[in-house]
Design a protein around this motif. Structure first.
Motif: not given
Ligand code: CUK
Ligand code: CUA
Ligand code: CA
Length: 638
Positions: A484-505
Protein backbone atom coordinates in the motif's frame (compact mmCIF):
# COMPACT_ATOMS: atom_id res chain seq x y z
CA UNK A 1 8.92 -20.04 -12.82
CA UNK A 2 9.52 -16.68 -14.42
CA UNK A 3 9.26 -13.41 -12.54
CA UNK A 4 6.29 -12.58 -14.72
CA UNK A 5 4.33 -15.58 -13.44
CA UNK A 6 5.24 -14.92 -9.83
CA UNK A 7 4.18 -11.31 -9.94
CA UNK A 8 0.95 -11.93 -11.84
CA UNK A 9 -1.47 -10.08 -9.65
CA UNK A 10 0.80 -7.47 -8.15
CA UNK A 11 2.58 -6.30 -11.26
CA UNK A 12 -0.47 -4.51 -12.61
CA UNK A 13 -0.79 -2.29 -9.55
CA UNK A 14 2.71 -1.90 -8.27
CA UNK A 15 4.84 -1.90 -11.37
CA UNK A 16 3.14 0.27 -13.93
CA UNK A 17 6.34 0.65 -15.89
CA UNK A 18 6.91 -3.05 -16.36
CA UNK A 19 8.92 -5.65 -14.58
CA UNK A 20 12.12 -5.59 -16.57
CA UNK A 21 13.67 -3.57 -13.73
CA UNK A 22 13.51 -6.54 -11.39
CA UNK A 23 16.31 -8.68 -12.70
CA UNK A 24 19.50 -6.72 -12.44
CA UNK A 25 20.76 -8.36 -9.25
CA UNK A 26 19.57 -11.84 -10.03
CA UNK A 27 22.93 -13.45 -10.51
CA UNK A 28 25.39 -11.01 -9.06
CA UNK A 29 24.03 -9.83 -5.72
CA UNK A 30 25.29 -12.80 -3.79
CA UNK A 31 28.15 -14.71 -5.28
CA UNK A 32 27.20 -18.32 -5.67
CA UNK A 33 23.52 -17.55 -5.86
CA UNK A 34 23.28 -18.86 -9.38
CA UNK A 35 24.00 -22.32 -8.08
CA UNK A 36 20.92 -22.28 -5.89
CA UNK A 37 17.84 -24.32 -6.51
CA UNK A 38 14.64 -22.69 -7.76
CA UNK A 39 11.88 -21.43 -5.53
CA UNK A 40 8.91 -23.44 -4.45
CA UNK A 41 5.64 -22.76 -6.25
CA UNK A 42 2.75 -20.60 -5.14
CA UNK A 43 0.18 -22.18 -2.91
CA UNK A 44 -2.78 -19.89 -3.08
CA UNK A 45 -4.93 -19.17 -6.09
CA UNK A 46 -4.08 -15.94 -7.82
CA UNK A 47 -6.72 -13.25 -7.40
CA UNK A 48 -8.48 -11.82 -10.40
CA UNK A 49 -7.38 -8.41 -11.53
CA UNK A 50 -10.68 -6.91 -10.35
CA UNK A 51 -10.62 -8.39 -6.86
CA UNK A 52 -6.98 -7.36 -6.55
CA UNK A 53 -7.75 -3.78 -7.48
CA UNK A 54 -10.56 -3.75 -4.90
CA UNK A 55 -8.23 -5.11 -2.20
CA UNK A 56 -5.62 -2.46 -2.98
CA UNK A 57 -8.26 0.27 -2.81
CA UNK A 58 -9.54 -0.95 0.56
CA UNK A 59 -6.07 -1.28 2.08
CA UNK A 60 -4.97 2.08 0.72
CA UNK A 61 -7.82 3.77 2.55
CA UNK A 62 -6.60 2.30 5.84
CA UNK A 63 -3.26 4.05 5.61
CA UNK A 64 -4.75 7.49 5.15
CA UNK A 65 -4.46 9.25 8.48
CA UNK A 66 -6.38 12.50 8.20
CA UNK A 67 -4.80 15.81 9.23
CA UNK A 68 -5.09 16.10 13.00
CA UNK A 69 -5.54 12.35 13.50
CA UNK A 70 -2.92 10.13 15.09
CA UNK A 71 -1.31 6.94 13.86
CA UNK A 72 -2.13 3.64 15.51
CA UNK A 73 1.48 2.44 15.75
CA UNK A 74 4.86 3.83 16.63
CA UNK A 75 7.64 2.64 14.39
CA UNK A 76 11.29 2.89 15.40
CA UNK A 77 13.61 2.70 12.44
CA UNK A 78 17.34 2.17 12.50
CA UNK A 79 19.23 4.83 10.57
CA UNK A 80 21.97 2.40 9.55
CA UNK A 81 25.35 3.96 8.89
CA UNK A 82 23.74 7.37 9.28
CA UNK A 83 23.78 6.50 12.99
CA UNK A 84 20.40 7.69 14.26
CA UNK A 85 17.01 6.21 15.15
CA UNK A 86 13.93 7.53 13.36
CA UNK A 87 10.48 7.56 14.86
CA UNK A 88 7.68 6.92 12.37
CA UNK A 89 3.92 6.95 12.55
CA UNK A 90 2.40 3.80 11.08
CA UNK A 91 0.36 3.34 8.90
CA UNK A 92 0.80 6.88 7.60
CA UNK A 93 4.58 6.34 7.39
CA UNK A 94 5.09 9.96 8.45
CA UNK A 95 8.45 10.63 10.09
CA UNK A 96 7.72 12.00 13.57
CA UNK A 97 11.16 12.47 15.09
CA UNK A 98 14.82 11.59 14.80
CA UNK A 99 16.83 10.43 17.76
CA UNK A 100 20.54 11.01 17.24
CA UNK A 101 22.60 8.21 18.78
CA UNK A 102 25.85 7.31 17.04
CA UNK A 103 25.96 10.47 14.94
CA UNK A 104 26.39 14.18 15.61
CA UNK A 105 23.25 16.30 15.38
CA UNK A 106 23.30 20.03 14.83
CA UNK A 107 19.65 20.64 15.77
CA UNK A 108 19.67 19.01 19.19
CA UNK A 109 23.37 19.35 19.88
CA UNK A 110 23.79 15.59 20.31
CA UNK A 111 27.53 14.95 20.38
CA UNK A 112 28.14 18.65 21.15
CA UNK A 113 26.46 19.20 24.52
CA UNK A 114 28.08 18.15 27.78
CA UNK A 115 25.09 15.94 28.62
CA UNK A 116 25.39 13.96 25.36
CA UNK A 117 29.18 13.71 25.58
CA UNK A 118 28.91 12.26 29.08
CA UNK A 119 26.52 9.63 27.76
CA UNK A 120 28.76 8.79 24.81
CA UNK A 121 31.75 8.55 27.14
CA UNK A 122 35.10 7.66 25.61
CA UNK A 123 33.46 6.93 22.28
CA UNK A 124 32.35 10.58 21.87
CA UNK A 125 35.49 10.94 19.78
CA UNK A 126 33.90 8.85 17.03
CA UNK A 127 31.77 10.89 14.69
CA UNK A 128 30.29 7.92 12.87
CA UNK A 129 28.15 4.90 13.64
CA UNK A 130 26.33 2.05 11.95
CA UNK A 131 23.18 0.94 13.69
CA UNK A 132 21.10 -2.02 12.60
CA UNK A 133 18.77 -3.47 15.19
CA UNK A 134 16.35 -1.39 17.28
CA UNK A 135 14.42 -3.34 19.91
CA UNK A 136 11.96 -2.34 22.62
CA UNK A 137 12.44 -3.64 26.15
CA UNK A 138 10.01 -6.33 27.27
CA UNK A 139 8.33 -7.64 30.37
CA UNK A 140 6.82 -11.13 30.19
CA UNK A 141 7.22 -11.21 26.41
CA UNK A 142 5.43 -7.92 25.82
CA UNK A 143 6.83 -4.51 24.89
CA UNK A 144 6.95 -2.47 28.09
CA UNK A 145 7.77 0.81 26.33
CA UNK A 146 10.61 1.68 28.67
CA UNK A 147 13.70 1.52 26.51
CA UNK A 148 14.85 0.95 22.99
CA UNK A 149 18.24 -0.69 22.50
CA UNK A 150 20.35 -0.49 19.36
CA UNK A 151 23.75 -1.71 18.17
CA UNK A 152 26.62 0.16 16.52
CA UNK A 153 28.55 -2.14 14.24
CA UNK A 154 31.06 0.55 13.25
CA UNK A 155 32.45 1.19 16.73
CA UNK A 156 31.29 -1.93 18.63
CA UNK A 157 28.78 -0.13 20.82
CA UNK A 158 25.32 -0.66 22.26
CA UNK A 159 23.07 2.28 23.12
CA UNK A 160 19.89 2.64 25.10
CA UNK A 161 17.17 5.16 24.34
CA UNK A 162 14.71 6.22 27.03
CA UNK A 163 11.33 6.11 25.34
CA UNK A 164 9.76 8.56 27.80
CA UNK A 165 11.98 11.38 26.51
CA UNK A 166 13.11 9.73 23.24
CA UNK A 167 16.76 10.47 23.93
CA UNK A 168 19.73 8.16 24.21
CA UNK A 169 20.67 7.90 27.89
CA UNK A 170 23.40 5.22 27.95
CA UNK A 171 26.07 3.95 25.62
CA UNK A 172 28.62 1.22 26.15
CA UNK A 173 31.56 0.01 24.09
CA UNK A 174 31.87 -3.77 24.18
CA UNK A 175 35.48 -4.66 25.05
CA UNK A 176 37.68 -7.27 23.37
CA UNK A 177 35.57 -7.62 20.24
CA UNK A 178 35.03 -6.00 16.86
CA UNK A 179 31.71 -5.04 15.21
CA UNK A 180 28.58 -5.53 17.32
CA UNK A 181 25.97 -6.60 14.80
CA UNK A 182 23.04 -8.87 15.75
CA UNK A 183 21.16 -7.53 18.77
CA UNK A 184 17.97 -8.79 20.41
CA UNK A 185 16.56 -8.70 23.89
CA UNK A 186 15.70 -11.20 26.55
CA UNK A 187 11.89 -11.37 26.41
CA UNK A 188 11.10 -13.35 29.56
CA UNK A 189 10.76 -12.72 32.46
CA UNK A 190 11.96 -9.28 31.36
CA UNK A 191 14.75 -7.60 29.45
CA UNK A 192 17.53 -8.18 31.89
CA UNK A 193 19.99 -8.96 29.10
CA UNK A 194 20.60 -7.27 25.81
CA UNK A 195 22.15 -10.01 23.69
CA UNK A 196 24.56 -8.77 21.06
CA UNK A 197 26.87 -10.54 18.67
CA UNK A 198 30.38 -9.49 17.80
CA UNK A 199 30.84 -10.41 14.17
CA UNK A 200 34.54 -10.46 13.36
CA UNK A 201 37.07 -13.03 14.48
CA UNK A 202 40.17 -11.38 15.96
CA UNK A 203 43.36 -12.63 17.60
CA UNK A 204 43.62 -12.58 21.39
CA UNK A 205 45.36 -10.61 22.64
CA UNK A 206 44.85 -8.17 19.77
CA UNK A 207 47.83 -5.96 20.58
CA UNK A 208 50.10 -6.77 17.67
CA UNK A 209 52.17 -9.27 19.66
CA UNK A 210 51.07 -12.20 17.52
CA UNK A 211 50.78 -10.74 14.02
CA UNK A 212 54.06 -12.23 12.85
CA UNK A 213 52.36 -15.63 12.91
CA UNK A 214 48.62 -15.09 13.02
CA UNK A 215 47.92 -18.72 12.08
CA UNK A 216 49.38 -19.80 15.39
CA UNK A 217 47.49 -17.19 17.43
CA UNK A 218 44.28 -17.94 19.26
CA UNK A 219 41.48 -16.27 17.29
CA UNK A 220 37.80 -16.02 18.10
CA UNK A 221 34.82 -13.73 18.50
CA UNK A 222 32.30 -13.53 21.35
CA UNK A 223 28.59 -13.51 22.17
CA UNK A 224 27.85 -10.69 24.61
CA UNK A 225 25.18 -9.84 27.14
CA UNK A 226 24.73 -6.28 28.36
CA UNK A 227 22.74 -5.67 31.54
CA UNK A 228 19.77 -3.62 30.32
CA UNK A 229 19.42 -1.80 33.65
CA UNK A 230 23.01 -0.74 34.24
CA UNK A 231 24.27 -0.95 30.64
CA UNK A 232 27.37 -2.74 31.86
CA UNK A 233 28.61 -5.83 30.06
CA UNK A 234 27.34 -8.82 32.08
CA UNK A 235 29.26 -11.58 30.33
CA UNK A 236 30.98 -12.66 27.13
CA UNK A 237 31.02 -16.15 25.63
CA UNK A 238 33.77 -17.29 23.27
CA UNK A 239 32.37 -19.13 20.25
CA UNK A 240 33.61 -21.10 17.28
CA UNK A 241 33.13 -19.50 13.89
CA UNK A 242 31.61 -16.03 13.79
CA UNK A 243 28.25 -14.54 14.79
CA UNK A 244 25.65 -12.79 12.66
CA UNK A 245 22.08 -12.36 14.00
CA UNK A 246 20.57 -13.39 17.33
CA UNK A 247 17.22 -13.77 19.07
CA UNK A 248 15.95 -15.01 22.43
CA UNK A 249 13.09 -17.35 23.31
CA UNK A 250 9.91 -16.99 25.38
CA UNK A 251 11.14 -19.12 28.29
CA UNK A 252 14.07 -16.90 29.19
CA UNK A 253 16.38 -19.87 28.87
CA UNK A 254 17.81 -19.75 25.38
CA UNK A 255 19.29 -17.38 22.87
CA UNK A 256 20.35 -18.48 19.40
CA UNK A 257 22.66 -16.93 16.84
CA UNK A 258 23.56 -17.61 13.25
CA UNK A 259 27.13 -18.13 12.08
CA UNK A 260 28.06 -17.74 8.39
CA UNK A 261 31.76 -18.23 8.83
CA UNK A 262 32.19 -21.69 10.32
CA UNK A 263 35.23 -21.81 8.06
CA UNK A 264 36.92 -19.03 10.05
CA UNK A 265 37.97 -17.66 6.69
CA UNK A 266 39.13 -14.13 6.04
CA UNK A 267 37.87 -13.85 2.47
CA UNK A 268 34.60 -14.29 0.59
CA UNK A 269 35.54 -17.55 -1.15
CA UNK A 270 36.66 -19.10 2.10
CA UNK A 271 33.51 -18.09 3.95
CA UNK A 272 31.42 -20.01 1.39
CA UNK A 273 33.56 -23.13 1.30
CA UNK A 274 31.45 -25.37 3.55
CA UNK A 275 27.99 -26.61 2.65
CA UNK A 276 26.84 -26.00 6.20
CA UNK A 277 27.49 -23.41 8.84
CA UNK A 278 25.52 -23.42 12.08
CA UNK A 279 23.21 -21.89 14.63
CA UNK A 280 24.73 -21.70 18.09
CA UNK A 281 22.31 -21.92 21.02
CA UNK A 282 23.26 -20.37 24.36
CA UNK A 283 21.96 -21.80 27.63
CA UNK A 284 21.45 -18.72 29.78
CA UNK A 285 20.89 -20.46 33.18
CA UNK A 286 24.05 -22.53 32.65
CA UNK A 287 26.00 -19.39 31.78
CA UNK A 288 24.71 -17.68 34.93
CA UNK A 289 25.58 -20.75 37.04
CA UNK A 290 29.09 -20.84 35.59
CA UNK A 291 29.58 -17.18 36.50
CA UNK A 292 28.29 -17.89 40.04
CA UNK A 293 30.74 -20.78 40.29
CA UNK A 294 33.52 -18.43 39.10
CA UNK A 295 34.20 -20.62 36.06
CA UNK A 296 35.34 -17.74 33.90
CA UNK A 297 38.38 -15.69 33.03
CA UNK A 298 38.85 -12.05 32.29
CA UNK A 299 40.72 -10.53 29.40
CA UNK A 300 43.25 -7.71 29.66
CA UNK A 301 41.63 -4.31 29.86
CA UNK A 302 38.25 -5.34 31.30
CA UNK A 303 36.77 -7.23 34.23
CA UNK A 304 33.89 -8.76 32.26
CA UNK A 305 33.45 -12.51 32.92
CA UNK A 306 34.53 -14.39 29.78
CA UNK A 307 33.29 -17.97 29.39
CA UNK A 308 34.34 -20.58 26.89
CA UNK A 309 31.40 -21.63 24.73
CA UNK A 310 33.31 -23.35 21.96
CA UNK A 311 32.19 -26.76 20.72
CA UNK A 312 32.09 -29.28 23.53
CA UNK A 313 31.11 -26.67 26.10
CA UNK A 314 28.12 -27.21 28.40
CA UNK A 315 27.02 -23.65 27.74
CA UNK A 316 26.31 -23.99 24.03
CA UNK A 317 25.15 -26.32 21.29
CA UNK A 318 26.00 -26.03 17.61
CA UNK A 319 23.27 -26.97 15.15
CA UNK A 320 24.43 -27.37 11.55
CA UNK A 321 22.24 -25.51 9.04
CA UNK A 322 22.71 -24.83 5.31
CA UNK A 323 25.36 -22.45 4.06
CA UNK A 324 25.80 -18.91 5.35
CA UNK A 325 22.55 -18.30 7.26
CA UNK A 326 21.64 -14.71 8.13
CA UNK A 327 18.56 -13.62 10.13
CA UNK A 328 17.54 -15.43 13.31
CA UNK A 329 13.94 -14.91 14.39
CA UNK A 330 11.91 -16.38 17.23
CA UNK A 331 8.35 -17.10 16.12
CA UNK A 332 5.83 -15.08 18.11
CA UNK A 333 4.13 -18.31 19.28
CA UNK A 334 7.42 -19.15 21.01
CA UNK A 335 7.85 -22.47 19.20
CA UNK A 336 10.72 -21.90 16.80
CA UNK A 337 14.03 -20.24 16.23
CA UNK A 338 14.08 -19.63 12.50
CA UNK A 339 17.43 -19.33 10.77
CA UNK A 340 17.21 -17.75 7.34
CA UNK A 341 19.27 -19.53 4.68
CA UNK A 342 20.65 -16.64 2.56
CA UNK A 343 22.79 -18.83 0.27
CA UNK A 344 20.29 -21.67 0.70
CA UNK A 345 16.68 -21.24 -0.50
CA UNK A 346 15.52 -22.67 2.83
CA UNK A 347 14.93 -21.53 6.36
CA UNK A 348 15.69 -23.88 9.26
CA UNK A 349 13.02 -24.18 11.96
CA UNK A 350 14.58 -25.11 15.28
CA UNK A 351 12.04 -26.50 17.73
CA UNK A 352 12.70 -24.69 21.01
CA UNK A 353 10.88 -27.37 23.05
CA UNK A 354 13.55 -29.89 22.02
CA UNK A 355 16.46 -27.78 23.23
CA UNK A 356 16.26 -29.15 26.78
CA UNK A 357 16.89 -32.62 25.35
CA UNK A 358 19.68 -31.30 23.15
CA UNK A 359 21.45 -29.83 26.17
CA UNK A 360 20.80 -33.01 28.19
CA UNK A 361 22.51 -34.97 25.38
CA UNK A 362 19.36 -37.02 24.82
CA UNK A 363 19.32 -36.53 21.05
CA UNK A 364 21.29 -38.57 18.55
CA UNK A 365 22.52 -35.49 16.77
CA UNK A 366 22.04 -31.74 17.02
CA UNK A 367 19.98 -31.61 13.83
CA UNK A 368 17.26 -33.65 15.56
CA UNK A 369 15.94 -30.29 16.78
CA UNK A 370 15.13 -29.21 13.21
CA UNK A 371 11.34 -29.30 12.89
CA UNK A 372 11.34 -28.33 9.23
CA UNK A 373 13.50 -26.77 6.55
CA UNK A 374 11.01 -25.31 4.09
CA UNK A 375 12.19 -24.12 0.70
CA UNK A 376 10.99 -20.56 0.16
CA UNK A 377 12.90 -18.91 -2.67
CA UNK A 378 16.20 -17.23 -3.40
CA UNK A 379 18.07 -15.36 -0.71
CA UNK A 380 15.93 -15.68 2.46
CA UNK A 381 17.24 -13.04 4.90
CA UNK A 382 14.72 -12.30 7.66
CA UNK A 383 11.38 -13.67 8.88
CA UNK A 384 8.52 -12.04 10.73
CA UNK A 385 5.17 -13.32 12.07
CA UNK A 386 1.49 -12.45 12.11
CA UNK A 387 0.39 -14.31 15.25
CA UNK A 388 -1.90 -16.51 13.14
CA UNK A 389 0.67 -19.20 12.38
CA UNK A 390 2.06 -17.55 9.26
CA UNK A 391 5.59 -16.39 8.69
CA UNK A 392 6.81 -13.82 6.19
CA UNK A 393 10.32 -14.12 4.83
CA UNK A 394 12.21 -11.65 2.67
CA UNK A 395 13.82 -13.10 -0.44
CA UNK A 396 16.65 -10.76 -1.32
CA UNK A 397 17.49 -12.19 -4.71
CA UNK A 398 13.89 -12.80 -5.80
CA UNK A 399 12.87 -9.32 -4.51
CA UNK A 400 9.85 -10.80 -2.81
CA UNK A 401 8.21 -11.35 0.53
CA UNK A 402 6.95 -14.91 0.82
CA UNK A 403 4.08 -15.74 3.18
CA UNK A 404 4.15 -19.31 4.43
CA UNK A 405 2.46 -21.37 7.09
CA UNK A 406 4.70 -22.77 9.82
CA UNK A 407 2.70 -25.85 10.86
CA UNK A 408 2.12 -26.81 7.24
CA UNK A 409 5.86 -26.53 6.64
CA UNK A 410 6.42 -28.94 9.54
CA UNK A 411 3.88 -31.40 8.10
CA UNK A 412 5.49 -31.16 4.66
CA UNK A 413 8.89 -31.88 6.24
CA UNK A 414 7.42 -35.06 7.68
CA UNK A 415 6.42 -36.12 4.18
CA UNK A 416 2.83 -34.94 3.94
CA UNK A 417 1.83 -33.41 0.62
CA UNK A 418 0.94 -29.90 1.64
CA UNK A 419 1.87 -26.61 0.05
CA UNK A 420 2.92 -24.33 2.86
CA UNK A 421 3.61 -21.34 0.57
CA UNK A 422 0.62 -18.99 0.71
CA UNK A 423 1.72 -16.06 -1.41
CA UNK A 424 4.73 -14.38 -2.93
CA UNK A 425 4.54 -10.61 -3.21
CA UNK A 426 6.94 -8.61 -5.31
CA UNK A 427 8.64 -5.81 -3.40
CA UNK A 428 10.76 -3.04 -4.90
CA UNK A 429 13.57 -4.15 -4.57
CA UNK A 430 16.03 -6.47 -2.76
CA UNK A 431 14.52 -6.53 0.74
CA UNK A 432 16.66 -7.07 3.84
CA UNK A 433 14.57 -7.12 6.99
CA UNK A 434 10.84 -7.24 7.08
CA UNK A 435 8.91 -6.58 10.25
CA UNK A 436 5.27 -7.17 11.19
CA UNK A 437 3.43 -5.20 13.87
CA UNK A 438 4.22 -6.42 17.42
CA UNK A 439 5.99 -9.46 15.95
CA UNK A 440 8.72 -9.80 18.57
CA UNK A 441 6.18 -10.12 21.35
CA UNK A 442 3.33 -12.41 22.35
CA UNK A 443 0.97 -9.74 20.97
CA UNK A 444 1.86 -10.12 17.27
CA UNK A 445 -1.32 -8.81 15.69
CA UNK A 446 -0.87 -9.47 11.98
CA UNK A 447 -1.92 -6.03 10.82
CA UNK A 448 1.03 -4.38 9.06
CA UNK A 449 4.29 -5.48 7.60
CA UNK A 450 7.18 -3.26 6.57
CA UNK A 451 9.59 -4.54 3.91
CA UNK A 452 12.88 -2.66 4.06
CA UNK A 453 14.11 -2.66 0.50
CA UNK A 454 17.76 -1.87 -0.16
CA UNK A 455 17.16 -0.61 -3.68
CA UNK A 456 14.47 1.71 -5.00
CA UNK A 457 15.77 2.02 -8.56
CA UNK A 458 13.10 4.02 -10.43
CA UNK A 459 10.34 4.09 -7.80
CA UNK A 460 11.08 7.72 -6.96
CA UNK A 461 12.21 10.92 -8.66
CA UNK A 462 15.92 10.53 -9.36
CA UNK A 463 18.35 12.08 -6.88
CA UNK A 464 21.65 11.46 -8.62
CA UNK A 465 23.75 8.33 -8.38
CA UNK A 466 22.83 7.80 -4.73
CA UNK A 467 19.30 6.50 -4.46
CA UNK A 468 16.84 6.41 -1.60
CA UNK A 469 15.97 3.06 -0.11
CA UNK A 470 12.37 1.94 -0.12
CA UNK A 471 10.47 0.97 3.03
CA UNK A 472 7.25 -0.50 1.78
CA UNK A 473 4.14 -0.89 3.86
CA UNK A 474 2.11 -4.02 3.31
CA UNK A 475 -1.34 -4.78 4.68
CA UNK A 476 -1.26 -8.36 6.02
CA UNK A 477 -4.60 -8.32 7.84
CA UNK A 478 -6.38 -10.28 5.10
CA UNK A 479 -5.64 -13.55 3.33
CA UNK A 480 -3.45 -11.80 0.78
CA UNK A 481 -0.64 -9.35 1.39
CA UNK A 482 -1.37 -6.01 -0.22
CA UNK A 483 1.34 -3.44 -0.92
CA UNK A 484 0.00 0.00 0.00
CA UNK A 485 2.86 2.46 0.34
CA UNK A 486 6.34 3.23 -0.96
CA UNK A 487 8.43 5.02 1.65
CA UNK A 488 11.74 6.51 0.51
CA UNK A 489 14.33 6.52 3.29
CA UNK A 490 17.88 7.68 3.69
CA UNK A 491 20.69 5.23 4.37
CA UNK A 492 20.07 2.66 5.74
CA UNK A 493 17.22 1.32 7.80
CA UNK A 494 18.24 -2.29 8.26
CA UNK A 495 15.48 -3.00 10.66
CA UNK A 496 12.51 -1.44 12.43
CA UNK A 497 10.08 -2.28 15.20
CA UNK A 498 6.37 -1.44 15.46
CA UNK A 499 4.53 -1.01 18.76
CA UNK A 500 0.95 -0.03 19.50
CA UNK A 501 0.78 3.65 20.29
CA UNK A 502 -0.48 3.05 23.85
CA UNK A 503 2.60 0.92 24.57
CA UNK A 504 4.79 4.02 24.37
CA UNK A 505 4.23 6.75 26.94
CA UNK A 506 6.33 9.82 26.19
CA UNK A 507 6.51 12.83 28.51
CA UNK A 508 5.20 16.19 27.30
CA UNK A 509 7.77 18.36 29.04
CA UNK A 510 10.90 17.52 31.04
CA UNK A 511 10.90 16.76 34.75
CA UNK A 512 13.20 19.23 36.50
CA UNK A 513 14.72 16.35 38.46
CA UNK A 514 15.50 14.29 35.36
CA UNK A 515 18.75 12.29 35.68
CA UNK A 516 19.59 13.25 32.08
CA UNK A 517 21.03 16.56 33.33
CA UNK A 518 21.71 15.57 36.96
CA UNK A 519 25.45 16.14 36.63
CA UNK A 520 24.89 19.61 35.22
CA UNK A 521 22.55 20.33 38.15
CA UNK A 522 25.21 19.11 40.58
CA UNK A 523 27.75 21.43 38.97
CA UNK A 524 25.35 24.36 39.42
CA UNK A 525 24.78 23.47 43.07
CA UNK A 526 28.54 23.50 43.62
CA UNK A 527 28.61 26.97 42.07
CA UNK A 528 25.78 28.06 44.40
CA UNK A 529 23.48 28.56 41.42
CA UNK A 530 19.76 27.81 41.42
CA UNK A 531 19.07 26.76 37.84
CA UNK A 532 15.38 27.60 38.12
CA UNK A 533 15.91 31.26 38.98
CA UNK A 534 19.50 32.43 38.62
CA UNK A 535 21.28 34.22 35.80
CA UNK A 536 24.93 34.27 36.84
CA UNK A 537 28.44 34.20 35.42
CA UNK A 538 30.94 32.27 37.55
CA UNK A 539 34.65 32.55 36.94
CA UNK A 540 36.91 29.71 38.06
CA UNK A 541 40.46 30.36 36.80
CA UNK A 542 40.23 30.43 33.02
CA UNK A 543 36.97 28.51 33.17
CA UNK A 544 33.80 30.58 32.92
CA UNK A 545 30.36 29.16 33.56
CA UNK A 546 27.43 31.18 32.24
CA UNK A 547 24.16 30.14 33.84
CA UNK A 548 21.02 31.52 32.29
CA UNK A 549 17.33 30.88 32.07
CA UNK A 550 15.20 31.21 28.98
CA UNK A 551 11.58 32.23 28.61
CA UNK A 552 10.23 32.92 25.15
CA UNK A 553 11.48 35.17 23.62
CA UNK A 554 14.41 36.11 25.90
CA UNK A 555 17.54 34.68 27.42
CA UNK A 556 18.13 35.56 31.08
CA UNK A 557 21.56 36.96 30.08
CA UNK A 558 21.88 38.97 26.90
CA UNK A 559 25.48 40.04 27.35
CA UNK A 560 28.47 38.44 29.08
CA UNK A 561 32.18 39.16 29.05
CA UNK A 562 35.04 36.66 28.95
CA UNK A 563 38.74 36.78 28.15
CA UNK A 564 40.24 35.37 24.97
CA UNK A 565 41.29 31.78 25.64
CA UNK A 566 38.72 31.20 28.37
CA UNK A 567 36.95 27.86 28.40
CA UNK A 568 33.29 28.86 28.45
CA UNK A 569 30.41 26.62 29.52
CA UNK A 570 26.93 27.93 28.79
CA UNK A 571 24.18 26.35 30.88
CA UNK A 572 20.61 27.18 29.93
CA UNK A 573 17.43 26.21 31.72
CA UNK A 574 14.23 26.59 29.74
CA UNK A 575 11.62 27.79 32.21
CA UNK A 576 8.78 27.62 29.71
CA UNK A 577 6.07 25.25 30.83
CA UNK A 578 4.20 25.28 27.57
CA UNK A 579 4.44 22.05 25.60
CA UNK A 580 6.39 22.43 22.34
CA UNK A 581 8.17 25.71 23.21
CA UNK A 582 11.74 24.54 22.70
CA UNK A 583 14.55 27.05 22.60
CA UNK A 584 17.97 26.73 21.09
CA UNK A 585 21.37 28.26 21.69
CA UNK A 586 23.77 28.90 18.85
CA UNK A 587 27.01 30.85 19.26
CA UNK A 588 27.87 32.16 15.80
CA UNK A 589 31.22 31.07 14.33
CA UNK A 590 31.97 28.75 17.24
CA UNK A 591 30.39 25.43 16.17
CA UNK A 592 28.08 25.66 19.17
CA UNK A 593 24.43 24.63 18.95
CA UNK A 594 21.90 22.91 21.21
CA UNK A 595 18.25 22.32 22.01
CA UNK A 596 16.64 23.27 25.31
CA UNK A 597 13.09 21.92 25.50
CA UNK A 598 10.52 23.00 28.13
CA UNK A 599 11.89 22.47 31.66
CA UNK A 600 15.17 21.06 30.31
CA UNK A 601 18.67 22.15 31.27
CA UNK A 602 21.33 21.88 28.56
CA UNK A 603 24.98 22.84 28.58
CA UNK A 604 27.75 23.20 26.08
CA UNK A 605 31.42 24.10 26.39
CA UNK A 606 33.78 25.83 23.98
CA UNK A 607 36.90 27.97 23.92
CA UNK A 608 36.41 31.68 23.37
CA UNK A 609 39.40 31.85 21.05
CA UNK A 610 38.42 34.94 19.06
CA UNK A 611 38.49 38.43 20.59
CA UNK A 612 35.61 40.77 19.79
CA UNK A 613 31.84 40.63 19.77
CA UNK A 614 30.07 37.36 19.10
CA UNK A 615 26.32 37.09 18.85
CA UNK A 616 24.35 34.15 20.04
CA UNK A 617 20.79 33.40 19.04
CA UNK A 618 17.92 31.01 19.59
CA UNK A 619 17.77 28.53 16.72
CA UNK A 620 14.52 26.75 17.57
CA UNK A 621 11.58 28.86 16.40
CA UNK A 622 9.75 29.62 19.65
CA UNK A 623 7.85 32.89 19.42
CA UNK A 624 6.83 35.74 17.10
CA UNK A 625 9.94 37.51 18.44
CA UNK A 626 12.18 34.45 18.00
CA UNK A 627 14.52 36.42 15.72
CA UNK A 628 15.01 38.89 18.56
CA UNK A 629 15.95 36.15 21.06
CA UNK A 630 19.66 36.99 20.96
CA UNK A 631 22.62 38.03 23.08
CA UNK A 632 26.29 38.92 22.78
CA UNK A 633 29.49 37.44 24.13
CA UNK A 634 32.19 40.06 24.43
CA UNK A 635 35.70 38.63 24.34
CA UNK A 636 38.54 40.80 25.64
CA UNK A 637 41.80 40.26 23.72
CA UNK A 638 44.41 38.24 25.62
S1 CUK B 1 21.29 -7.33 9.02
CU1 CUK B 1 20.97 -5.69 7.56
S2 CUK B 1 19.53 -6.71 6.26
CU2 CUK B 1 22.43 -6.06 10.05
CU3 CUK B 1 19.78 -7.28 10.47
CU4 CUK B 1 19.96 -8.42 7.58
CU1 CUA C 1 13.68 30.85 21.70
CU2 CUA C 1 13.54 30.75 19.40
CA1 CA D 1 30.11 -20.33 5.50
Amino acid sequence: MSNEDQSKHSSAETEPRGISRRNFLGATAVTGATALAGAAGLGSAVMTRESWAAAVKESSQKIHVNPGELDEYYGFWSGGHQGEVRVMGVPSMRELMRIPVFNIDSATGWGLTNESKRIMGDSAKYLNGDCHHPHISMTDGRYDGKYLFINDKANSRVARIRLDIMKCDKMVTIPNVQAIHGLRLQKVPRTKYVFCNAEFIIPHPNDGSNIANLDAAEQYTMFNAVDGDTMEVAFQVIVDGNLDNVDADYTGKYAAATCYNAEKATDLGGMMRLERDWVVVFNIPRIEAAIQAKKFKTLPGSNVPVLDGREGSELTRYIPVPKNPHGLNTSSDGKYFIANGKLSPTVSMIEIARLDDLFADKLKEPRDVIAAEPELGLGPLHTTFDGRGNAYTTLFIDSQVVKWNMEEAVRAYKGEKVNYIKQKLDVQYQPGHNHASLTESRDADGKWLVALCKFSKDRFLPTGPLHAENDQLIDISGDEMVLVHDGPTYAEPHDCILAKRDQIRPRKIWDRQDPYFAETRAMAEKDGVNLDTDNKVIRDGNKVRVYMTSVAPTYGITEFKVKQGDEVTVVITNLDLVEDVSHGFCMVNHGVSMEISPQQTSSISFVADKAGVHWYYCNWFCHALHMEMVGRMIVEPA
